[in-house]
Design an enzyme around this catalytic site. Sequence first.
Site, PDB file in Angstrom:
ATOM      1  N   ASP A   1      -2.066  -7.608   4.363  1.00 38.86           N
ATOM      2  CA  ASP A   1      -1.881  -6.219   4.783  1.00 38.86           C
ATOM      3  C   ASP A   1      -0.856  -5.540   4.190  1.00 38.86           C
ATOM      4  O   ASP A   1       0.212  -5.885   4.136  1.00 38.86           O
ATOM      5  CB  ASP A   1      -1.656  -6.399   6.287  1.00 38.86           C
ATOM      6  CG  ASP A   1      -1.777  -4.866   6.868  1.00 38.86           C
ATOM      7  OD1 ASP A   1      -1.831  -3.996   6.150  1.00 38.86           O
ATOM      8  OD2 ASP A   1      -1.908  -4.817   8.238  1.00 38.86           O
TER       9      ASP A   1
ATOM     10  N   HIS B   1      -7.762   0.582  10.320  1.00 43.61           N
ATOM     11  CA  HIS B   1      -7.061  -0.086   9.468  1.00 43.61           C
ATOM     12  C   HIS B   1      -7.866  -1.453   8.827  1.00 43.61           C
ATOM     13  O   HIS B   1      -8.431  -1.896   9.515  1.00 43.61           O
ATOM     14  CB  HIS B   1      -5.433  -0.341   9.735  1.00 43.61           C
ATOM     15  CG  HIS B   1      -4.753  -1.017   8.677  1.00 43.61           C
ATOM     16  ND1 HIS B   1      -4.325   0.007   7.584  1.00 43.61           N
ATOM     17  CD2 HIS B   1      -3.913  -2.000   8.349  1.00 43.61           C
ATOM     18  CE1 HIS B   1      -3.334  -0.600   6.859  1.00 43.61           C
ATOM     19  NE2 HIS B   1      -3.184  -1.905   7.205  1.00 43.61           N
TER      20      HIS B   1
ATOM     21  N   CYS C   1      -6.527   1.773   2.450  1.00 38.82           N
ATOM     22  CA  CYS C   1      -6.513   0.228   2.976  1.00 38.82           C
ATOM     23  C   CYS C   1      -7.448  -0.535   2.872  1.00 38.82           C
ATOM     24  O   CYS C   1      -7.418  -1.655   2.536  1.00 38.82           O
ATOM     25  CB  CYS C   1      -5.910   0.164   4.398  1.00 38.82           C
ATOM     26  SG  CYS C   1      -6.943   1.192   5.557  1.00 38.82           S
TER      27      CYS C   1
ATOM     28  N   GLN D   1       0.795  -1.402  -0.077  1.00 37.41           N
ATOM     29  CA  GLN D   1       0.069   0.015   0.135  1.00 37.41           C
ATOM     30  C   GLN D   1       0.912   1.314  -0.049  1.00 37.41           C
ATOM     31  O   GLN D   1       1.542   1.697   0.877  1.00 37.41           O
ATOM     32  CB  GLN D   1      -0.993   0.047   1.049  1.00 37.41           C
ATOM     33  CG  GLN D   1      -1.771   1.342   1.185  1.00 37.41           C
ATOM     34  CD  GLN D   1      -2.609   1.256   2.518  1.00 37.41           C
ATOM     35  OE1 GLN D   1      -2.672   0.772   3.217  1.00 37.41           O
ATOM     36  NE2 GLN D   1      -3.081   2.688   2.803  1.00 37.41           N
TER      37      GLN D   1
END
Length: 239
Positions: free
Chosen positions: A191, A176, A104, A98
């Site tokens: 993630d 998040h 996110c 990211q």
Amino acid sequence: MSEANNNVSAPAKKKVYWVPLESSPDAMNKVIYSMGVGSSVGFSDVWGLDEELLSMIPQPVHALVFLFPPSDKLEEEKKKIAASSDNKVSPNVWFMRQTIGNACGTMAIFHALGNNQETLPISGDIARFFAKVNALSPGDKAAELEKDSAMAASHKVGAAEGQTTAPSADAKVKHHYSAFAIVDGDLYELDGGMPGPINLGPATDVLKAGARAIKSRISHFNDTSVEFSVIALGPSQSD
């Protein structure tokens, strides 16, 4: 001729920001349908992580999206695991870093879709994007996303769908997202803020295994007032 200009640095690259995506199946479905995902699949709320409540989720579930508040302790633990030589990652895992601020939520959507490309009804802009980036490194995937106006437009459609007023693109967000998917028999947490995917071990049911992993993540928080949400990608509830 003067050589003074040889020492002039190139201007710093300006960071790209997107408006944060609300943790809402409606918002996420707006995103994926705009991208080109068929309406036979969609996101739905997971109302609880106990077996009885999990049984109410439309199945088969392809991936889970988890929304949680920032935690320095959890982030450091995840970074350590992701970078460890013991963290064995299949080459078939689709992972993207990211680099876009506040993206996110849509990053979790990309991870949910990217690791289920062979089983989901994908066409249009998202199929084009995957064809372009699938063979690239996580960082190069992110660079391509920053330049992709169609993906940015799909995100914007979903960001406008939220039930609350969307904050500005560069606002500091309080939560998040990460995604959970099974690849080659192992459950992964994906993630984009981590160095790479986190292998959570063998699994055959992403809903049950993901719920156990999410319970473990939640156990890091002692404050019972902290809010979490879990959203499942599976058959569309309208079908």
